[in-house]
Design an enzyme around this catalytic site. Structure first.
Site, mmCIF file in Angstrom:
data_model
loop_
_atom_site.group_PDB
_atom_site.id
_atom_site.type_symbol
_atom_site.label_atom_id
_atom_site.label_comp_id
_atom_site.label_asym_id
_atom_site.label_seq_id
_atom_site.Cartn_x
_atom_site.Cartn_y
_atom_site.Cartn_z
ATOM 1 N N ARG C 638 4.606 3.368 5.118
ATOM 2 C CA ARG C 638 3.165 3.421 5.295
ATOM 3 C C ARG C 638 2.566 4.402 4.297
ATOM 4 O O ARG C 638 3.052 5.524 4.155
ATOM 5 C CB ARG C 638 2.860 3.907 6.715
ATOM 6 C CG ARG C 638 1.437 4.367 6.968
ATOM 7 C CD ARG C 638 0.497 3.283 7.433
ATOM 8 N NE ARG C 638 0.952 2.684 8.676
ATOM 9 C CZ ARG C 638 0.466 3.018 9.878
ATOM 10 N NH1 ARG C 638 -0.475 3.912 9.986
ATOM 11 N NH2 ARG C 638 0.939 2.428 10.960
ATOM 12 N N ASN C 641 -2.703 7.648 2.074
ATOM 13 C CA ASN C 641 -3.870 7.704 1.191
ATOM 14 C C ASN C 641 -3.561 6.955 -0.106
ATOM 15 O O ASN C 641 -2.860 7.460 -0.979
ATOM 16 C CB ASN C 641 -4.225 9.162 0.890
ATOM 17 C CG ASN C 641 -5.498 9.276 0.061
ATOM 18 O OD1 ASN C 641 -5.828 8.396 -0.733
ATOM 19 N ND2 ASN C 641 -6.219 10.365 0.251
ATOM 20 N N GLY C 711 8.543 9.382 2.027
ATOM 21 C CA GLY C 711 8.034 10.175 0.902
ATOM 22 C C GLY C 711 8.052 9.369 -0.382
ATOM 23 O O GLY C 711 8.925 8.519 -0.580
ATOM 24 N N GLU C 714 9.003 11.000 -5.688
ATOM 25 C CA GLU C 714 10.043 10.948 -6.715
ATOM 26 C C GLU C 714 10.475 9.537 -7.095
ATOM 27 O O GLU C 714 10.927 9.296 -8.206
ATOM 28 C CB GLU C 714 11.259 11.750 -6.238
ATOM 29 C CG GLU C 714 10.934 13.226 -6.184
ATOM 30 C CD GLU C 714 11.961 14.029 -5.418
ATOM 31 O OE1 GLU C 714 12.796 14.651 -6.065
ATOM 32 O OE2 GLU C 714 11.913 14.046 -4.169
#
Lengths: 161, 331, 747
Positions: C638, C641, C711, C714
């Protein structure tokens, strides 16, 4: 030595040794820390300010040399580019941002005067469009390690319209 | 940075008198190179004379068609000047391909000629460098030499001259006007920069008490059709690995005038006389371009990291001449 | 506590966020206005009365003993307050070995070195003295005047020459040095089609545009530091240990960090030496590293050499996958970079063998740099997969999809989510992959040879632990407090979005405080963990707060009204809920939460994934390489932003392009000196190098993560160099197996 600089429209007196750069004078003597030090060798553009409306690297400018010149730093900037940068997300960490914005202001003025760039196909042409290739070449003196280049170009393009 | 005393020269005469009367003085103009070198401890003058207020900022056409450019004209102003853009596009392009817009706004024509090498061993106080510390040796030899010269080098120094502008000026046979208390003299640009030999710390023909006051660009009709190509490790804001300044005139398929200079490969802005001689009068073909380029690079002495420059320089010369020729036939 | 007015109070330009609709909305970053007006202050920009300025002096030999250090000339420079060396610097406690059980905040020391407390030199560039002066000009003038004599020792500084001294690496709890499945060598020898290749990558430097800087202030035994760090809590605890004061007396501020990329995770010499110098001179000290100091004293990525071999059946099923990797550490610290990580987790090869080998060298200790392990590993594996595809005359995407594993190839865990196929399929369609003529050198545009390449992106998920406090006030505003970090990710913006929806209040009403170790303890920002880690605790705290408010609403009869109505009815100015606390008991609680989450997460194989596509142009005459098009299609769970997420993904692609095109540490193999010590000699990409970068994501929440967040800081860097190398092969027919792909390799 005692010198007087005109910064963001007001005269500032300060006592600096001749070897003090304009950048250090701003940051360390006048508390104007919006102008950033990234490399101190003219290789990153984070220290870009405007001197009489022209963009320069403040790290390679001695403060004493710039007496009598009108210096504009990010603290003195009020320009549509700023909001455009926010909307286009033309930065991440924000460290190179003041330099990018001052540089872009200088760049728009240069283009308006008809100054060419290395990307200008016909050098004799003074009214070329400021397309993305031109913006990228003209802004290449400002590094952004976060890689916000796309956003910066979008912001500039929007304002240049 | 080592402290120094600072003087702002009100006029040229004062500047010249001051430098004639004192030891260890440097003129300061745009500062893009000198301030950096002082910060790194490579230059450490006792006195710095700021010359930016001297009236050396004109670009004017002389009666014989020569363009006289004041030494304090900034790089960006020179590149934007309509006369330069139309008569010497090679020069405008060379300048625009150098450094960044900010640096071009600060840097002056005179200062650009006096730029010192960007060899990383020259910049590193812990390394041996005959240019920085005569007699200390040269760590660039056998070290990282991607940026180093293959032409004009000596066993004492392989540092390249970093200027793009000067390569165009060499191609144009510009003349450097210098002044001291003893008077004015004119130095052909080809004689202005020196190859290192066994005195790599002596880089130019400028005497310690002299000031560059102007450069003169002679009329070169062929230069209206000229170009500058810079090949480097980034698309912008990087020094040249190889650069080529060229002008070409062709009639009935034969070369009637050719001017060729190289940057990034030599210890000084390099006029390619050998190639020019071979090309003049020859047919304007890729084979001839390649043969001439090969002859020019034949004396090259590479290091392990920069052998490729010999090939790259030849390829770039051919590409530039081919393009000039094609544009010419098209127009 | 100081206020964080700039960081927290402004919702940003875009304020038209409906209640309950903040998550998933591309709101402008909250600190945007402050950043475009120059109002934010980075570490070096905090002024204190009586501030002094410090400058480091660095060793110029790679290994040796300082036999003499003369500070007379430096000390004589007007304005110099002190020159500290190992002869006169305050003695502080030595670096201790990290114990993960005892100390949750890892020992974050970048090196094992006791700066200025030893006469030993372990790398060229090691700080060996510091000058403290009234002005930075005086410090800069004096530093070069410190005279040092060494008794040099033989040094191991040539990575290429040290290969034979590499030994198998042990690995740790999270990463094994060696994995083995079946007999990969035998399977390789028997394979119908195989490649056996060698890839090398150079050392890299982070070069965040903000150089490392510390302002250190002692007040009795209380230490305040403003530090360029992505681990404030660990840094605080580390400094407390070194200086022998209770952790509660060290406060670390890092409200704004000017880019980090792993460079500011470990504590580097400037931080320790600034605090040491401030103690010695009894005044506040600012130590802002020069670019050269950053380049020579703050880590960097290891170089690597890799053998990779792939065996396959004629129809493209992998029967063998072997990667042998050699990386380095420093003799005074450094880390094992897990370069075999992608090889372990991407493809379902029947037989596998991966080995990490390490060689200690007398060089600056290496450290984490964006996507450590995966950035290098994905270049190696994904280039080799492309080579195998050509050997098989198969489409490179088809080869990858044929080897999609059902469970994690190493360990057999189930994937929490794996949409690799979807990423490739959707990406291929959007990029126009079908238009590609697979024949190398078949596409041309004038003097430019055109090529298209693709590669898999992969970065595993890590979740740490965060303490969070949430307060709802009777005016309807909320305050979220957590000592997390803002290095440009938009962290505060995203957590405000999460908290607003979790509390059911307007986004503009949420203020977030962060970047201060006095706040509830946040995670270090690294390994792309921070968003999910903090979200886990923000959601828990908001849920607890919502329960409290509901109870209050029932009591006051305000159920159904806005949350703050209950507070007003009960005449309570605010109500709070916390996850974790700073007490010792609380710390134990955090530790147990960490272990619980860690073990829970360990049940799954979790990762951010993606498919990178690029188009390159190679000049037929000069070999100049330009990237002309880019698409990254990602599976990153998800997205909270879309605006800041897109920027992060793009930025990572840009860093990958730098790795592909131009970046390399130049460490002189004769003496170990870092010669690429400036931005004029270490080429990071400039505007002109970067085309429009198209990024998108599949937007499928990972059901095992809070709000489905994975996350994404990277993953965007992984696969980039391989995609470029593969496109270069397509354009030119040349395989470049040694980064960066500079033009001389293409002539």
């Amino acid at each position: 030595m005692e010198i007087e600089l005109r910064i963001n429209g007001s005269a500032q007196k300060l006592d600096v040794a001749p070897q003090v750069s304009l950048l250090d004078a701003l940051r360390e003597y006048l508390g104007l820390t919006g102008t950033k030090k990234g490399c101190d060798q003219g290789a990153c553009g984070a220290c870009t300010v405007l001197a009489d409306g022209r963009r320069i690297n403040a790290c390679l400018a001695l403060a004493v040399q710039y007496q009598g010149r009108e210096i504009t730093t990010i603290e003195g900037v009020d320009h549509p580019l700023q909001e455009a940068f926010v909307r286009a997300d033309g930065f991440q960490c924000g460290y190179c941002t003041p330099g990018q914005i001052c540089s872009a202001i200088g760049m728009l003025a240069e283009h308006k005067e008809g100054a060419p760039s290395a990307a200008t196909e016909h050098l004799a042409d003074t009214g070329g469009e400021l397309d993305e290739t031109e913006i990228r070449e003209r802004m290449s003196g400002n590094l952004c390690r976060c890689g916000a280049y796309n956003g910066i170009v979008s912001a500039i393009k929007e304002v240049a319209k | 940075m080592k402290p120094f005393s600072y003087l702002s020269a009100p006029d040229t005469a004062t500047a010249l008198r001051t430098i004639a009367d004192s030891e260890d003085v440097k003129f300061l103009a745009g500062g893009t190179n000198l301030v950096d070198l002082m910060r790194e401890g490579i230059e450490h003058p006792a006195t710095v004379i700021d010359i930016t207020r001297l009236p050396l900022t004109g670009i004017e056409e002389l009666p014989d068609g020569t363009i006289r450019v004041g030494a304090l004209v900034t790089n960006s102003r020179l590149a934007a000047d309509p006369l330069i853009r139309t008569r010497y596009p090679v020069l405008a392009k060379a300048i625009l391909l150098g450094a960044s817009a900010q640096l071009r706004n600060m840097a002056t024509v005179g200062g650009n000629l006096l730029q010192r090498t960007r060899c990383m061993y020259f910049y590193d106080e812990a390394s041996a460098c005959n240019k920085r510390a005569p007699g200390s040796g040269c760590d660039a030899i056998g070290g990282f030499s991607r940026g180093s010269a293959v032409l004009g080098a000596s066993e004492h120094c392989i540092a390249t001259h970093p200027s793009d502008m000067a390569v165009a000026l060499v191609m144009l046979d510009a003349v450097v006007e210098v002044e001291s208390v003893h008077g004015i003299r004119h130095v052909p640009i080809a004689e202005f920069h020196r190859v290192p030999g066994d005195t790599p710390h002596i880089e130019t023909a400028l005497a310690a008490d002299e000031l560059i006051t102007a450069i003169e660009l002679p009329p070169v009709p062929a230069a209206a059709h000229s170009s500058y190509r810079k090949v480097r490790d980034r698309a912008s804001y990087a020094f040249a690995l190889v650069s080529v300044a060229a002008a070409l005139a062709v009639e009935d398929g034969r070369i009637t005038e050719v001017r060729l200079a190289l940057g990034g490969v030599a210890t000084k802005p390099w006029r390619a006389h050998i190639a020019e001689e071979l090309l003049l009068g020859a047919e304007a073909t890729d084979e001839n371009f390649a043969r001439a380029a090969a002859a020019e690079l034949a004396p090259a002495l590479p290091q392990s990291d920069n052998t490729f420059k010999i090939d790259l320089a030849q390829r770039t010369v051919v590409a530039v001449l081919r393009k000039l020729n094609a544009e010419r036939s098209a127009s | 506590m100081t206020t964080h007015t700039r960081t927290g109070s402004e919702p940003g330009v875009d304020a038209s966020v409906p209640v309950g609709g903040a998550v998933g909305r591309p709101v402008d970053r909250r600190d945007g206005n402050a950043k475009v007006t120059g109002a934010v202050r980075f570490s070096a920009e905090h002024h204190y009365p009586n501030l002094t300025y410090a400058m480091l002096v660095h060793a110029t030999v790679a290994r040796g003993t300082i036999t003499r250090i003369d500070t007379t000339a430096a000390a004589a420079v007007p304005g110099v307050v002190a020159v500290l060396t190992h002869l006169n610097a305050p003695r502080i406690r030595p670096v201790r070995n990290h114990n993960i059980v005892r100390d949750l905040g890892p020992s974050v020391s970048g090196t094992s070195l006791d700066y200025l407390n030893t006469d030993q030199v372990f790398w060229d560039g090691q700080p060996i003295a510091v000058v403290v002066a009234e002005t930075s000009a005086a410090a800069n003038e004096a530093a070069p005047l410190v005279e040092v004599t060494y008794d040099p020792l033989p040094a191991r500084v040539d990575f290429a020459a040290e290969q034979t001294n590499a030994t198998p690496a042990k690995g740790d709890l999270t990463f094994a040095g060696r994995t083995k499945k079946g007999d990969a060598e035998k399977a390789l020898a028997a394979a119908e089609v195989s490649v056996d290749l060698r890839y090398t990558t150079p050392g890299l430097q982070h070069n965040a545009i903000e150089p490392h800087a510390t302002v250190a202030v002692w007040d009795g035994d209380h230490l305040t530091v403003h530090d360029t760090t992505q681990s404030i809590n660990q840094t605080g605890r580390y400094l407390a240990w070194r200086f022998g004061v209770p952790a509660s007396r060290v406060r670390v501020h890092a409200e704004f960090v000017g880019g980090a990329f792993g460079a500011k995770f470990a504590v580097w010499p400037g931080t320790v030496i600034a605090a040491m110098a401030a103690k010695a001179v009894g005044r506040p000290v600012r130590l802002a590293l020069s670019r050269r100091a950053v380049s020579r004293a703050t880590g960097g990525r290891t170089a690597s050499t890799n053998r990779i071999a792939l065996g396959a059946t004629r129809d493209g099923r992998l029967t063998s996958l072997i990667q042998d990797s050699v990386t380095r550490t420093g003799s005074a610290g450094g880390l094992l970079e897990a370069t075999t990580s992608p090889a372990r987790h991407l493809y379902g090869a029947q037989n596998m063998l991966t080995r990490q080998n390490l060689v200690p060298m007398d060089l600056m200790p290496n450290t984490w740099l964006r996507a450590p392990g995966e950035a290098i590993g994905s270049f190696v594996l994904e280039s080799a997969m492309d080579e195998l595809a050509y050997e098989l005359s198969m489409d490179p995407i088809a080869l990858r999809l044929r080897n999609e594993p059902a469970t994690d190839p190493t360990g057999g865990k189930k994937f929490s989510q794996r949409m690799q196929r979807e990423a490739f399929e959707r990406g291929a369609e959007r990029f126009g992959w079908a238009d590609r003529n697979p024949e190398p050198r078949s596409m041309r545009d004038g003097e430019w040879l055109v090529g298209m390449g693709t590669a898999t992106a992969y970065h595993p998920v890590v979740r740490l632990v965060a303490d969070v406090k949430v307060r709802l006030s009777d005016d309807g505003s909320a305050l979220v407090q957590c000592g997390f970090h803002e290095m440009g990710m938009g962290a505060a913006t995203v957590q405000a979005q999460i908290a607003a929806d979790a509390l059911g209040i307007a986004y503009e009403k949420v203020r977030v405080e962060y970047g201060d170790s006095a706040l509830p303890s946040g995670p270090m920002a690294g390994n792309s963990n921070q968003t999910a880690t903090v979200a886990t605790s923000v959601l828990a705290a908001c849920a607890e707060l919502t329960r409290k408010v509901s109870a209050l609403a029932r009591r006051t009869g305000t159920t159904g009204q806005e949350p703050a109505a209950a507070l007003r009815a009960a005449r309570r100015p605010f109500i709070e809920a916390s996850v974790g606390s700073a007490t010792r008991f609380g710390a134990l609680g955090s530790q147990s939460r960490f272990l619980t989450t860690f073990l829970k997460d360990q049940r799954w194989s979790k990762a951010a994934r993606g498919a990178q596509f690029c188009e390159v142009r190679v000049n037929a005459d000069t070999g100049e390489l330009r990237i002309s098009r880019w698409l990254g299609m990602f599976d990153v769970g998800r997205v909270i932003n879309p605006k800041t997420a897109a920027s992060q993904l793009r930025g990572a692609v840009v860093m990958g392009i730098g790795m592909a095109l131009s970046e390399q540490s130049l460490i002189d193999p004769r003496n170990g000196r870092t010669m690429s010590a400036g931005l004029d000699s270490y080429y990071v990409p400039v505007h002109a190098d970067i085309p429009p970068i198209d990024v998108d994501w599949l937007d499928e929440p990972d059901k095992t993560m809070p709000l489905g967040i994975i996350g994404l800081g990277e993953v965007g860097m992984t696969g980039v160099a391989a995609a470029v190398a593969n496109a270069v092969h397509h354009a030119t027919g040349k395989r470049i197996r040694d980064l960066p792909i500079t033009l001389d390799k293409l002539l």
